[in-house]
Each structure stands twice: as structure tokens, then as C-alpha cells.
Design an enzyme around this catalytic site. Structure first.
Site, short mmCIF file in Angstrom:
data_model
loop_
_atom_site.label_atom_id
_atom_site.label_comp_id
_atom_site.label_asym_id
_atom_site.label_seq_id
_atom_site.Cartn_x
_atom_site.Cartn_y
_atom_site.Cartn_z
N THR A 87 8.10 -4.06 14.67
CA THR A 87 8.46 -5.54 15.05
C THR A 87 8.79 -6.09 13.78
OG1 THR A 87 6.51 -5.25 16.75
CG2 THR A 87 7.50 -7.63 16.28
N CYS A 88 8.29 -5.89 12.71
CA CYS A 88 9.03 -6.70 11.45
C CYS A 88 10.18 -6.28 11.07
CB CYS A 88 7.75 -6.49 10.20
SG CYS A 88 6.35 -7.27 10.47
N THR A 89 10.52 -5.11 11.32
CA THR A 89 11.86 -4.28 11.19
C THR A 89 12.78 -5.03 12.16
OG1 THR A 89 11.00 -2.37 10.09
CG2 THR A 89 13.21 -2.38 10.80
N ALA A 118 13.56 -8.85 11.06
CA ALA A 118 14.37 -8.98 9.81
C ALA A 118 15.66 -8.71 10.08
CB ALA A 118 13.65 -8.06 8.81
#
Length: 156
Positions: free
Chosen positions: A44-46, A49
Site C-alpha cells: 500500500t505504501c508503494t 507513493a
């Protein structure tokens, strides 16, 4: 402290991926999108971003500066920026200073002492340092509404 729309944004000074101290006040004069990442390299963070990376032309036209904030160490953040070709700074908050100032930490009750972690959050700050938008995820796997972020930036 829990921040609210209309509050003055708490300033912070954190290390970027080049070990340079960066403060919120240096970005004022632009609209600022603070993206608080749970941890680098998670799915999710990737995705989040990279969505910000891919929409940089739109965000730049809206006079917005994205700043990622992560509790990962500087080296991990540097690799995260490099692998994902992120055109915005990702700052290290290993001591949770900005997270606490913005009220974006939660305690995990697993384990004897509990573990403090980051809530995935977006904070939009106007050019003068006033908070205009706050979004917090209840789950680390939920992405923000990118269209809503752009709409909020257009209103400012």
C-alpha cells in the site's frame, strides 16, 4: 494532540534521504501535502507513493509540494525513493516527533509493552501553514482518495 482543519500546522525538523535537516516552514509558500507512510516497501505504501509520483504534473500545477514522512531509517527511505523514482522528499521520523505532534500514532496492544505505529494519513496545509484537510486511515491497507486530495488543493 489531534490536529484539526483550521489549526496551524505543527512545524517539524526531520532528516531527508541525504541526511539534510528539513523543516515544514521551508516548504511554506506552497500548498503542502504531507503523506504519512506506515512503512516503506509495503504494497500500500508503494502504491500510494507511486500514485503521488505519477500525478506530480497535476500537483505541481496546483502549486503543491508532496512530502513523505516515514518511521523507516534514512537508508531504507533512500532506497524506497530510489527504487520508486520518487520526485519528492521522504523524511525520517524514527522518534515519532511529527507523528505525535499531528496526533497520528496508534498503539498496538499485542505484546507486553505495546508498539506505537503510524496511521496512514494525509494532511494538506495551505501556503501560510494552516491545515485545510486531514484524512486518516483506519486500516494500513487503505489508500487515500487521490481525486479528493486534488479537489481539496484546487479549493485552496
Amino acid at each position: 494532540m489531534v490536529i484539526k482543519v483550521g489549526n496551524k500546522a505543527p512545524d517539524f525538523t526531520l532528516l531527508d534521504t541525504d541526511m539534510k535537516l528539513r523543516s515544514l516552514h521551508e516548504f511554506l509558500g506552497h500548498k503542502v501535502v504531507l503523506a504519512f507512510f506506515v512503512t516503506a516497501f509495503t504494497v500500500t505504501c508503494t502504491k500510494e507513493a507511486c500514485r503521488f509520483r505519477d500525478s506530480m504534473n497535476i500537483l505541481t500545477n496546483l502549486e503543491a509540494q508532496v512530502i513523505g514522512i516515514s518511521v523507516n531509517n534514512v537508508e531504507s527511505n533512500k532506497e524506497f525513493v530510489k527504487r520508486n523514482r520518487l520526485p519528492f522528499p521522504v523524511l525520517n521520523d524514527k522518534y515519532h516527533e511529527s507523528l505525535k505532534a499531528y496526533g497520528l500514532t496508534s498503539k498496538d496492544t499485542i505484546g507486553p509493552n505495546g508498539y506505537e505505529y503510524t496511521k496512514r494519513s494525509i494532511v494538506i496545509i495551505d501556503k501560510t501553514g494552516i491545515i485545510c484537510y486531514v484524512w486518516r486511515a483506519d486500516s494500513a491497507t487503505v489508500e487515500p482518495n487521490y481525486e479528493e486530495i486534488q479537489n481539496e488543493l484546487q479549493k485552496i
